[in-house]
Scaffold this motif. Structure first.
Motif, PDB file in Angstrom:
ATOM      1  N   ALA A 322       0.832  -1.208   0.000  1.00  0.00           N
ATOM      2  CA  ALA A 322       0.000   0.000   0.000  1.00  0.00           C
ATOM      3  C   ALA A 322       0.866   1.258   0.000  1.00  0.00           C
ATOM      4  O   ALA A 322       0.566   2.241  -0.691  1.00  0.00           O
ATOM      5  CB  ALA A 322      -0.924  -0.014   1.214  1.00  0.00           C
ATOM      6  N   ILE A 428      -6.476  -0.289   5.707  1.00  0.00           N
ATOM      7  CA  ILE A 428      -6.562  -1.521   4.927  1.00  0.00           C
ATOM      8  C   ILE A 428      -6.610  -2.696   5.892  1.00  0.00           C
ATOM      9  O   ILE A 428      -6.133  -2.598   7.035  1.00  0.00           O
ATOM     10  CB  ILE A 428      -5.390  -1.673   3.925  1.00  0.00           C
ATOM     11  N   PRO A 432      -3.901  -4.686   0.753  1.00  0.00           N
ATOM     12  CA  PRO A 432      -4.775  -3.814  -0.046  1.00  0.00           C
ATOM     13  C   PRO A 432      -5.440  -4.594  -1.173  1.00  0.00           C
ATOM     14  O   PRO A 432      -4.877  -5.547  -1.709  1.00  0.00           O
ATOM     15  CB  PRO A 432      -3.793  -2.765  -0.592  1.00  0.00           C
ATOM     16  N   ASP A 436      -9.637  -0.703  -2.019  1.00  0.00           N
ATOM     17  CA  ASP A 436      -8.870   0.362  -1.351  1.00  0.00           C
ATOM     18  C   ASP A 436      -8.335   1.400  -2.337  1.00  0.00           C
ATOM     19  O   ASP A 436      -7.773   2.407  -1.914  1.00  0.00           O
ATOM     20  CB  ASP A 436      -7.677  -0.255  -0.597  1.00  0.00           C
ATOM     21  N   LEU A 440      -6.758   5.119  -1.402  1.00  0.00           N
ATOM     22  CA  LEU A 440      -5.312   5.309  -1.551  1.00  0.00           C
ATOM     23  C   LEU A 440      -5.024   6.424  -2.557  1.00  0.00           C
ATOM     24  O   LEU A 440      -4.128   7.258  -2.348  1.00  0.00           O
ATOM     25  CB  LEU A 440      -4.637   4.006  -1.999  1.00  0.00           C
TER      26      LEU A 440
END
Ligand code: FEO
Length: 505
Positions: A322, A428, A432, A436, A440
């Motif tokens: 992520a 998360i 992820p 997401d 993000l």
């Protein structure tokens, strides 16, 4: 051989001979051998020890550089990795009177004394000026005092106390205690002493030479890194090869005391400084404004660069993934030179230095023991300890069943002056997924826009200036606030509130 008689003669010789230091050191360790006696005897017969071809290196016509580099040391202050080593700088003024300015760490005293003896070239030492009492600059003081019993020690009252604490070295009968603006004339030169408390110990002062315009600045303007032949900053690629270590040195060693550094910079602005001679790293004789500007940024907690660092703490890769995605999205939005760090691998001193450099910090942490991932928590607490201010943060948390790291990170950020968050915290679960992506992307966009608009409306809000500063008259510690509590005790030297002087903001 009558060993007792030999020992007495040896001690006598050590007291009067500049070569006697080797003997004094041996005796101090409780080991005295015939071999040591022979080698010392050779020294007493006038043998000059090798101090390096071309030694000493001259800073000016009559100021010699006596410093020594240590490339064996692994951890400075037993905390900071220094793969490039470190230099302990010392200087000798060769005027009508001779004045040694600071000494070195105990690891390099052998070479230091060879340098000093060579530079004195048979002259005596009249003064030892102690700008900074920390043992990496004072470990050779006791030996200097044994070898040159006529030398007077010039230092602050606080330095004399700490010298005695560290080395049981009472200098009361041979000290010249100085304060702000006091001077010492050595013949052609007049040295002026400038107090610099908490840069970064309470006893620190700097010494200004009116002839060369040199400011012997103690730790200020210093850097990690051994000197490799080149002495001056203009002889090396300082910006590319030295600046990261200079920044890491400042931020980790002195960073907490920005207010006190600002005070010294204000004083420095009133004199004609043409050289900066620190106790570590290269000497500055050119482009002084460049390094002073760095200090202005660091000490005022102003970012050097409108830039982003992403720091992640990850175990199984989900948080790392992520964080990488956010870094890439920030880059795609137009921000250059995004830096990504694994908090478990990067040394915290490097992270502290980067946090002082950049304007924006993305934190991505797993939840661990219902808290922040331990290395990330340590990093944030270290940021708080170093008084980082005026930064924008963005928060990404991970947790497989009960994510809480994000809010806990925000709690720490809220304690940092002038700091706050941009964008919405992203959570998360374990790793992820496509669900997401929107959050993000939004977080990355918020960071990128804040960076790209820095200086405009999106710039971090400056902390409101305190109405007053209360300065400890003993050690220089500064308390910022409208009122000083009646029961306040100086956290540095322990004196009570009556010893503080109010300065209007
Ligand atoms: Fe390099 Fe504060 O000692």
């Amino acid at each position: 051989m009558n060993n007792e008689l030999t020992r007495r003669n040896f001690l006598k010789a050590a007291a009067v001979s500049t070569a006697g230091v080797a003997a004094a050191g041996i005796l101090g360790n409780g080991v005295f051998s015939a071999r040591a006696e022979e080698s010392a005897a050779a020294a007493f017969e006038g043998k000059k020890k090798f101090a390096g071809i071309g030694s000493p290196r001259m800073v000016t016509d009559d100021i010699a550089y006596l410093g020594v580099s240590d490339r064996r040391i692994q951890l400075f202050e037993n905390v900071y990795p220094i793969p490039r080593g470190v230099a302990y700088n010392s200087y000798l003024l060769l005027d009508d009177k001779t004045a040694l300015i600071d000494t070195v760490d105990r690891s390099v005293t052998g070479q230091f004394f060879e340098n000093l003896v060579a530079a004195l070239d048979g002259r005596t030492l009249d003064y030892l000026i102690v700008n900074h009492m920390e043992p990496d600059h004072s470990s050779a003081i006791s030996e200097v005092l044994v070898r040159w019993p006529e030398a007077k020690v010039v230092c602050t009252a606080a330095a004399a106390v700490i010298l005695n604490q560290f080395f049981a070295c009472d200098i009361s009968d041979r000290s010249i205690l100085v304060g702000e603006g006091d001077t010492l004339n050595t013949g052609r030169h007049t040295l002026t002493f400038v107090l610099a408390p908490m840069v970064h110990w309470p006893e620190v002062m700097m010494t200004y030479d009116d002839v060369s315009g040199a400011l012997f600045s103690a730790d200020a303007f210093g850097s990690f890194g051994a000197l490799n032949g080149n002495l001056f900053a203009d002889e090396v690629d300082f910006e590319n090869e030295w600046l990261p270590d200079a920044r890491r040195y400042y931020c980790n060693i002195v960073g907490k005391y920005g207010s006190q550094v600002q005070d010294v910079l204000a004083k420095a602005g009133t004199v004609d400084i043409r050289m900066l001679c620190p106790t570590h790293g290269p000497v500055w004789r050119d482009n002084l404004g460049w390094i002073i500007d760095k200090y202005v940024h660091w000490s005022s907690y102003t970012p050097e660069d409108d830039a982003v660092m992403v720091v992640y703490g990850s175990i199984y890769g989900g948080t790392e993934s992520a964080a990488n995605a956010v870094a890439g999205l920030i880059s795609r939005a137009g921000v250059q030179n995004v830096a990504v760090y694994d908090v478990s691998k990067a040394h915290v001193s490097e992270l502290i230095a980067e946090a002082f450099r950049v304007s924006h910090i993305v934190l991505a942490s797993i939840t661990y023991n219902m808290g922040i991932f331990t290395p990330m928590k340590n990093f944030l607490l270290d940021l708080e300890a170093h008084n980082l201010q005026n930064r924008r943060f963005a928060i990404l948390e991970n947790g497989s069943w009960s994510p809480v790291a994000g809010d806990l990170m925000v709690e720490i950020i809220d304690r940092l002056t002038g700091c706050g968050c941009v964008g919405e915290k992203v959570t998360i679960l374990s790793s992820p997924d496509d669900g997401d992506a929107e959050a993000l992307t939004a977080l990355a966009e918020a960071v990128a826009q804040s960076v790209l608009n820095a200086g405009d409306a999106e710039a971090p809000e400056e902390a409101a200036a305190p109405a007053a500063r209360w300065v400890c008259k003993v050690c220089g510690y500064v308390y910022e606030g409208d009122e000083l509590p009646e029961d306040f005790k100086c956290p540095v030297c322990g004196v009570d509130a009556s010893m503080f002087e109010k300065q209007e903001g």
